[in-house]
Enzyme design. Structure first.
Site, PDB file in Angstrom:
ATOM      1  N   ASN A 166      22.852  28.144  72.588  1.00 28.02           N
ATOM      2  CA  ASN A 166      21.715  28.728  71.880  1.00 28.02           C
ATOM      3  C   ASN A 166      20.487  28.695  72.813  1.00 28.02           C
ATOM      4  OD1 ASN A 166      19.226  28.715  70.338  1.00 28.02           O
ATOM      5  ND2 ASN A 166      20.491  28.598  68.517  1.00 28.02           N
ATOM      6  N   ASP A 179      17.361  29.874  72.087  1.00 25.31           N
ATOM      7  CA  ASP A 179      16.072  30.052  71.390  1.00 25.31           C
ATOM      8  C   ASP A 179      14.917  29.371  72.112  1.00 25.31           C
ATOM      9  OD1 ASP A 179      17.424  31.352  69.374  1.00 25.31           O
ATOM     10  OD2 ASP A 179      17.336  29.685  67.954  1.00 25.31           O
ATOM     11  N   HIS A 180      15.189  28.168  72.646  1.00 27.34           N
ATOM     12  CA  HIS A 180      14.063  27.401  73.183  1.00 27.34           C
ATOM     13  C   HIS A 180      13.595  27.865  74.558  1.00 27.34           C
ATOM     14  CE1 HIS A 180      13.836  25.247  69.583  1.00 27.34           C
ATOM     15  NE2 HIS A 180      15.078  24.823  69.672  1.00 27.34           N
ATOM     16  N   ARG A 220       2.929  30.893  75.874  1.00 27.11           N
ATOM     17  CA  ARG A 220       1.862  31.657  76.540  1.00 27.11           C
ATOM     18  C   ARG A 220       1.915  33.147  76.192  1.00 27.11           C
ATOM     19  NH1 ARG A 220      -0.671  28.709  80.985  1.00 27.11           N
ATOM     20  NH2 ARG A 220      -0.949  26.699  79.963  1.00 27.11           N
ATOM     21  N   HIS A 268      18.659  33.023  67.431  1.00 23.53           N
ATOM     22  CA  HIS A 268      18.282  33.099  66.019  1.00 23.53           C
ATOM     23  C   HIS A 268      17.014  33.944  65.917  1.00 23.53           C
ATOM     24  CE1 HIS A 268      17.316  30.565  62.132  1.00 23.53           C
ATOM     25  NE2 HIS A 268      17.242  31.869  61.925  1.00 23.53           N
ATOM     26  N   ARG A 291      14.332  34.641  63.854  1.00 24.27           N
ATOM     27  CA  ARG A 291      13.729  34.101  62.627  1.00 24.27           C
ATOM     28  C   ARG A 291      12.769  35.114  62.029  1.00 24.27           C
ATOM     29  NH1 ARG A 291      14.319  28.280  61.971  1.00 24.27           N
ATOM     30  NH2 ARG A 291      12.838  28.581  60.270  1.00 24.27           N
ATOM     31  N   ARG A 321       9.162  33.120  65.638  1.00 23.53           N
ATOM     32  CA  ARG A 321       8.488  32.069  66.405  1.00 23.53           C
ATOM     33  C   ARG A 321       9.009  31.939  67.835  1.00 23.53           C
ATOM     34  NH1 ARG A 321      10.537  26.691  63.281  1.00 23.53           N
ATOM     35  NH2 ARG A 321       9.657  27.826  61.528  1.00 23.53           N
ATOM     36  N   HIS A 322      10.274  32.336  68.068  1.00 22.85           N
ATOM     37  CA  HIS A 322      10.769  32.277  69.453  1.00 22.85           C
ATOM     38  C   HIS A 322      11.409  33.602  69.860  1.00 22.85           C
ATOM     39  CE1 HIS A 322      14.134  30.881  67.072  1.00 22.85           C
ATOM     40  NE2 HIS A 322      13.762  29.609  67.053  1.00 22.85           N
ATOM     41  N   GLU A 380      22.276  34.308  64.947  1.00 19.29           N
ATOM     42  CA  GLU A 380      22.002  33.497  63.755  1.00 19.29           C
ATOM     43  C   GLU A 380      20.926  34.203  62.966  1.00 19.29           C
ATOM     44  OE1 GLU A 380      20.676  29.633  64.801  1.00 19.29           O
ATOM     45  OE2 GLU A 380      22.529  29.117  65.793  1.00 19.29           O
ATOM     46  N   THR A 396      13.270  23.335  62.319  1.00 22.71           N
ATOM     47  CA  THR A 396      14.525  23.968  62.710  1.00 22.71           C
ATOM     48  C   THR A 396      15.331  24.166  61.425  1.00 22.71           C
ATOM     49  OG1 THR A 396      16.502  23.744  64.083  1.00 22.71           O
ATOM     50  CG2 THR A 396      15.556  21.696  63.244  1.00 22.71           C
ATOM     51  N   THR A 397      16.534  24.755  61.524  1.00 25.87           N
ATOM     52  CA  THR A 397      17.298  25.035  60.309  1.00 25.87           C
ATOM     53  C   THR A 397      17.682  23.722  59.608  1.00 25.87           C
ATOM     54  OG1 THR A 397      18.220  26.834  61.582  1.00 25.87           O
ATOM     55  CG2 THR A 397      19.182  26.453  59.418  1.00 25.87           C
ATOM     56  N   GLU A 407      30.377  27.356  59.955  1.00 22.83           N
ATOM     57  CA  GLU A 407      29.873  26.423  60.960  1.00 22.83           C
ATOM     58  C   GLU A 407      29.380  25.206  60.192  1.00 22.83           C
ATOM     59  OE1 GLU A 407      27.324  27.878  64.098  1.00 22.83           O
ATOM     60  OE2 GLU A 407      26.263  25.952  64.180  1.00 22.83           O
ATOM     61  N   HIS A 423      24.391  21.846  65.441  1.00 22.43           N
ATOM     62  CA  HIS A 423      23.071  21.317  65.094  1.00 22.43           C
ATOM     63  C   HIS A 423      22.928  19.867  65.528  1.00 22.43           C
ATOM     64  CE1 HIS A 423      19.141  21.169  63.342  1.00 22.43           C
ATOM     65  NE2 HIS A 423      19.252  22.472  63.115  1.00 22.43           N
ATOM     66  N   GLY A 424      22.020  19.654  66.456  1.00 18.93           N
ATOM     67  CA  GLY A 424      21.711  18.303  66.913  1.00 18.93           C
ATOM     68  C   GLY A 424      22.764  17.694  67.829  1.00 18.93           C
ATOM     69  N   GLY A 438      22.068  24.042  71.393  1.00 20.88           N
ATOM     70  CA  GLY A 438      20.879  24.598  72.035  1.00 20.88           C
ATOM     71  C   GLY A 438      19.946  23.557  72.603  1.00 20.88           C
TER      72      GLY A 438
HETATM   73  N1  PXP Z   1      23.896  26.214  64.827  1.00 25.16           N
HETATM   74  C1  PXP Z   1      22.992  26.713  63.954  1.00 25.16           C
HETATM   75  C2  PXP Z   1      23.497  27.486  62.794  1.00 25.16           C
HETATM   76  C3  PXP Z   1      21.592  26.531  64.150  1.00 25.16           C
HETATM   77  O1  PXP Z   1      20.725  27.040  63.277  1.00 25.16           O
HETATM   78  C4  PXP Z   1      21.171  25.850  65.311  1.00 25.16           C
HETATM   79  C5  PXP Z   1      19.710  25.708  65.581  1.00 25.16           C
HETATM   80  O2  PXP Z   1      19.159  26.958  65.853  1.00 25.16           O
HETATM   81  C6  PXP Z   1      22.155  25.364  66.195  1.00 25.16           C
HETATM   82  C7  PXP Z   1      23.509  25.543  65.925  1.00 25.16           C
HETATM   83  C8  PXP Z   1      21.791  24.634  67.448  1.00 25.16           C
HETATM   84  O3  PXP Z   1      21.168  23.426  67.112  1.00 25.16           O
HETATM   85  P1  PXP Z   1      20.521  22.564  68.273  1.00 25.16           P
HETATM   86  O4  PXP Z   1      19.432  23.408  68.878  1.00 25.16           O
HETATM   87  O5  PXP Z   1      20.014  21.357  67.556  1.00 25.16           O
HETATM   88  O6  PXP Z   1      21.608  22.281  69.267  1.00 25.16           O
END
Ligand code: PXP
Length: 247
Positions: free
Chosen positions: A7, A9-10, A18, A43, A45, A49-50, A69, A99-100, A150, A193-194, A215
């Site tokens: 992922n 996104d970040h 910026r 994702h 959103r 935001r990103h 996502e 976050t989600t 998931e 996630h996490g 991510g």
């Molecule tokens: N899976 C889903 C469905 C998510 O919403 C996210 C966060 O965007 C992730 C995976 C990745 O989570 P993390 O950034 O904490 O690894």
């Protein structure tokens, strides 16, 4: 063989700090692919935001396999239907969350989820539902006609971080049972996630989980090691189950 979706996104979070052009998530996606990941996840959103709309279209035209996502709102579904990624992962979304937080309540939104799944299936897009490791949600997901779920690993990751062994083990068992149950109904199981370079090992032993979407921990590590190395290390862990020689 288990798969890794990265992922990105970040990368866009950093760019939006910026509001300029760098770093570019499309460029990052190329590096992740070269480092061996199986798909690119982003994702879009509702608050943008990103990831921005143009990123999603550019990613679709660039990467081998895009997993988008998204919330099930009309606006985002319309965009996703134009983009036509290989896969969509339907998630809940609240504007104020960092976050989600929590999985999609498929049981309560069954009619809408079913409708959205049918739309995507007409275009040949694979659908995954981001849910809690809960049997009722899995049954509802099956009824909605999803290809995959998931499982939300956020709570497991949180207990792991706090060294609450009993609590994370209990959460791990819930995830294992949910993965077994989903597989028995013919649904594929992903997790995310996490997840990070420490807590991934126990969860890797759950044989029914086919895909991990990660991510934040990869992008954080990339600040010090570079993105290619950070992805490479996670690919090695997921494909071999072995701890790589960290640099
Ligand atoms: N899976 C889903 C469905 C998510 O919403 C996210 C966060 O965007 C992730 C995976 C990745 O989570 P993390 O950034 O904490 O690894």
């Amino acid at each position: 063989m288990k798969k890794l979706g990265v992922n990105i996104d970040h990368i866009a979070t950093l760019r939006q700090a910026r509001k300029g052009h760098f770093p570019d998530p499309v460029f990052a996606a190329g590096i992740c692919e070269i480092a061996g990941c199986d798909s690119i996840v982003c994702h879009l959103r509702e608050d943008r935001r990103h990831i921005q709309d143009r990123d999603v279209f550019a990613l679709k035209n660039t990467v081998r396999r895009l997993n988008l996502e998204m919330a099930i709102s009309e606006e985002i579904v319309k965009i996703a239907m134009q983009v036509q990624p290989a896969q969509v992962t339907l998630v809940p979304e609240k504007r104020e969350e960092l976050t989600t937080e929590g999985g999609l309540d498929v049981s309560s939104h069954l009619k809408r989820v079913k409708e959205v799944i049918e739309l995507f299936h007409e275009k040949g897009i694979i659908v995954s539902l981001f849910i809690e490791p809960d049997f009722q949600q899995i049954e509802a997901s099956k009824e909605a006609g999803t290809d995959a779920i998931e499982l939300h690993t956020g709570r497991y990751a949180e207990y792991f971080e706090k060294d609450q062994d009993w609590a994370w083990n209990e959460e791990l068992q819930k995830i294992r049972k949910a993965a077994e149950f989903a597989t028995s109904t013919g649904i594929k199981t992903h997790a995310g996630h996490g997840l990070d370079y420490r807590n991934i090992y126990p969860i890797l032993n759950i044989k029914h989980i086919e895909e991990f979407n990660i991510g934040y921990s990869i992008i954080c590590r990339a600040v010090f090691t570079g993105l290619h190395q950070a992805v490479r290390d996670m690919v090695e862990i997921i494909k071999t189950g072995q701890k790589p020689d960290f640099h």
